[in-house]
Every structure is written in C-alpha cells, then in structure tokens.
Design an enzyme around this catalytic site. Structure first.
Site, mmCIF file in Angstrom:
data_model
loop_
_atom_site.group_PDB
_atom_site.id
_atom_site.type_symbol
_atom_site.label_atom_id
_atom_site.label_comp_id
_atom_site.label_asym_id
_atom_site.label_seq_id
_atom_site.Cartn_x
_atom_site.Cartn_y
_atom_site.Cartn_z
ATOM 1 N N SER A 134 0.782 -1.324 -0.083
ATOM 2 C CA SER A 134 0.048 0.040 -0.008
ATOM 3 C C SER A 134 0.635 1.360 0.075
ATOM 4 O O SER A 134 1.914 1.225 0.459
ATOM 5 C CB SER A 134 -0.862 0.093 1.222
ATOM 6 N N TYR A 158 -1.520 0.014 10.734
ATOM 7 C CA TYR A 158 -1.898 -0.824 9.377
ATOM 8 C C TYR A 158 -0.699 -0.594 8.559
ATOM 9 O O TYR A 158 -0.041 -1.518 8.030
ATOM 10 C CB TYR A 158 -3.151 -0.181 8.690
ATOM 11 N N LYS A 162 2.024 -3.349 6.809
ATOM 12 C CA LYS A 162 2.399 -3.618 5.353
ATOM 13 C C LYS A 162 4.014 -3.434 5.410
ATOM 14 O O LYS A 162 4.521 -4.266 4.522
ATOM 15 C CB LYS A 162 1.877 -2.379 4.469
#
Ligand code: NAD
Ligand code: WQD
Length: 350
Positions: A134, A158, A162
């Site tokens: 991402s 989050y 990643k």
C-alpha cells in the site's frame, strides 16, 4: 495457463482480479474466511467469466493463519505433476482507524498471516508471490509524485504491518535462490467492474471517500463530509491518486506475467495512475456520472491525512508494460453502476 492461489480473493480487489485472471485462462484456488466479504462476489465472478469458468475456480473457506487451511488450499491447487505456480496475497485487514484501536489484530492477520503463508509456500516449493502492499507505507510523503525510492515511514499500525511484510519478503528473497516476489503498492483503488455486478461493499460506515460518496448518491447517507478545505492544494481539499479497480486487477496480471517469465526477482512497484484528483473534483465527477446532486459540507481535517499523495507510476510502466487506461469519469460511471444496481451491496446471508 497457471495454477494460482488467491488469498482474500472474495474481497474488493481480489474479486475483480479473479475475474481478470479467469478471463486470461488461469486456474484459481481462493482462500478466504469472509471476514470482510461475501461468497456472492465469487459466484458473480464465475458468472461474468462465462462458460467453463466454474471448473477453474475452487473456493476454500479458511484462514491464512491456520496451517490446516493453507494445506487444504495447496492440496486443492496442486495437479498430479506439480504444485501451485504462484500466490496472489490479498487477504488482510485494511482499516486505518481500526488498526489504531486493535493493533494486535492487525499484526496477527496481516503479519503473522503472511508469515504462515510464506512458510506454506516454502514447504510446497512455490516461490512466486504477488503481495498487496500500500501507498500508506510512505506516510507523509516528502516528494510528490512519490517514487518507490521514497522513505518507508508509516504513520499508523496498518501501515507498519504492510512495511513489516515487505521487509519479511525482502528477507525471504535474500535467504535462498528461487523466489520471485512483487510487492505492489496500491494508491487509492476505487470503481467497479463495468457490469455493475461486482464492486466495493464495505461493512458499516465507509472509511473511504469513494464508497461514502456512492452511498450518499444512492440515498443511504445524507451528505459527504469533506475533511479539510484548507490544504495546500488547488481547491483546498485533499488530493489522491484514484485508480480504477479494473486497471489494478490488470496490473496484477502484468506482475504475474513478469514474475513467471523471469528468473529470481524482487519487485517493489507503485500501482497508481500518476494523476491526482481533489475531494471536490471527485464529488463533482460522481455527480456528473449519476445525474444527482451530492450534498457535502467542508469540516475539519481528519487526523493522519496528507495534503497530496500521487504515485510516480513510471517504474510499473517500464517494468511491467502496464499503465492505467481508465479515467475518473469511467471510475465514477462504473462505481455508480455497481452502487445503483446494488444499493445495499451484496445480498446478506441470513
Ligand atoms: P477487502 O477487505 O475487500 O479484501 C480482503 C479479503 O481478505 C476479504 O475477502 C477478507 O474476507 C479476506 N480476509 C481477511 N482476513 C483473512 C484471513 N485471516 N484469512 C483469509 N482471508 C481473510 O480489501 P481489499 O480492498 O480488496 O484489499 C485487498 C488487499 O489490498 C489488502 O491486503 C489491503 O490491505 C490491500 N490494499 C487495499 C487498498 C484499498 O484501498 N482497498 C489499498 C492498498 C492496499
Ligand atoms: C481520500 C481523500 C480524505 C473520506 C486510505 C488508506 C490507505 C489506502 C487507501 C489501504 C482524503 C478525504 C475521505 C470522507 C473526505 N488503503 N475524505 N471525506 O486516506 O487516501 O487512503 O485508503 O491500504 O492506506 O489510508 O483514502 O478514501 O479515506 O481518503 O474528505 O468521508 O478523501 O481526507 O483526502 P486515503 P480515503
């Protein structure tokens, strides 16, 4: 034709990618626990892919953190002569705010889940992987458009998960020969298949702009809140690189081709359009597409937002021969086709 395991294949990006992969003739095993998706999505994917597709899509309800479920998926995907050719790994949790409230759940599903998957791949001699990374990795970008060489500096749990998985993949690729890995850093995936049969179906109140606008347009919500009108952008609202989910799906096909046709590889590529659109521009484009007024009010900035994030999309074009084909008007037209035909999303199973 390749035999592929698609984790999280029932989700928003996974379902559109499954369709593109089936249309390209591949055989798929999907492993999904439906934590954030509906089995109906894959039924519709098979229907859209047409005659013969049903026999090329096996679905296993299971969890990437459970070795027994992964074993079932690898067994299902193997032929009598060979193991699976590659894995496309979409499964994961993706809501930034939720990751702040429940960090351990995010580390468990996103990081530990990926670790289990990689262990199963290694055990089965399957070393070709496309991973859903991402643009959130870049945090507050210092340079826009953002090149892949920009510093990795996540600003929420989050994003850290990643970044951790990307690091795990670099470590694995360096540990022994034979790995072919692509980490694809998506910018803002939006829109839907032009049929309006599959699309994005978030649970509860959408966190993201595009599904929120769609739900206002269809009458499920009253108005859009525009988070900040005083950003240093052309109209004061935030600017993002919105990418049509079908372009993104085709990007996965291109990445897979590149991996399967070459030797050892470690690709880390932005998938974006290279174009930025402001919140107000997206609202106006959606209003144009649906022929309705989209009420909105400008409110305070949302904590953690950047003014502008736009991809430098040149590396993917050069490495994969892939670039986006669909503009904001197509994104809104197809997104509206999905939302207006499925105002409440996929039918909920009772
Ligand atoms: P999604 O939630 O629609 O799809 C994720 C899928 O994974 C769902 O079908 C869900 O049920 C499944 N899943 C979750 N936990 C699982 C588990 N433990 N075992 C098996 N399956 C599990 O999300 P999406 O938008 O399609 O995103 C797919 C991937 O792309 C995610 O990894 C996400 O982090 C990444 N990504 C998404 C965006 C975006 O804006 N949508 C942007 C960048 C990256
Ligand atoms: C877009 C723009 C908001 C909602 C997120 C994740 C990122 C990636 C993609 C997974 C911003 C504004 C939003 C609203 C608004 N996902 N906005 N009103 O924040 O760019 O990226 O999704 O990897 O990690 O952070 O996307 O759609 O939330 O916001 O004004 O109700 O719309 O401020 O400028 P974002 P978004």
């Amino acid at each position: 034709m390749a035999r592929l395991l698609i984790t999280g294949g029932a989700g928003f990006i996974g379902s559109h990618t499954c369709l593109v992969l089936l249309e390209a003739g591949h055989e798929l095993v999907v492993l999904d626990n439906y934590a954030n998706s509906s089995p109906e999505a894959l039924r519709r994917v098979v229907e859209l892919a047409g005659p013969g597709a049903e026999g090329r899509l096996q679905v296993i309800e299971g969890d990437i953190r459970r070795s027994a479920d992964l074993e079932r998926a690898f067994a299902e995907g193997a032929s009598t002569e060979a193991e699976l050719d590659a894995v496309i790994h979409f499964a994961g949790l993706k809501a930034v705010g939720e990751s702040v409230a429940q960090p351990l759940r995010y580390w468990d599903v996103n990081v530990s889940g990926s670790q289990h998957l990689l262990a199963a791949m290694a055990a089965h001699g399957c070393r070709t992987l496309v991973f859903s990374s991402s643009a959130t990795l870049y945090g507050y970008p210092e340079t826009v458009p953002i090149p892949e060489s920009a510093p990795i500096q996540p600003i929420n749990p989050y994003g850290y998960t990643k970044a951790a998985v990307e690091q795990m993949l670099r470590d694995v690729a360096a540990s022994e020969p034979g790995w072919r890995i692509a980490s694809l850093r998506y910018f803002n995936p939006v829109g839907a298949h032009p049929s309006g049969r599959i699309g994005e179906d978030p649970n509860g109140v959408p966190n993201n702009l595009f599904p929120f606008i769609s739900q206002v347009a269809v009458g499920r919500r009253e108005q859009v809140q525009v988070f900040g009108g005083d950003w240093p952008t052309r109209d004061g609202s935030g600017v993002r690189d919105y990418i049509h989910v079908m372009d993104l799906a085709e990007g996965h096909l291109a990445a897979l081709k590149a991996l399967l046709s070459g030797g050892d590889q470690l690709l880390q590529l932005n998938l974006g359009s290279g174009q930025g659109h402001s919140v107000l521009e997206v609202i106006a484009a959606f209003a144009q597409a649906c022929g309705r007024t989209i009420p909105y009010e400008v409110v305070a900035r949302r904590p953690g937002d950047a003014a502008t994030t736009v991809a430098d999309a040149t590396a993917a074009a050069k490495t994969l021969g892939w670039r986006t084909q669909r503009d904001l008007a197509s994104i809104c037209r197809d997104g509206w086709c999905w939302q207006s035909n499925n105002p409440q999303g996929y039918p909920k199973l009772s």
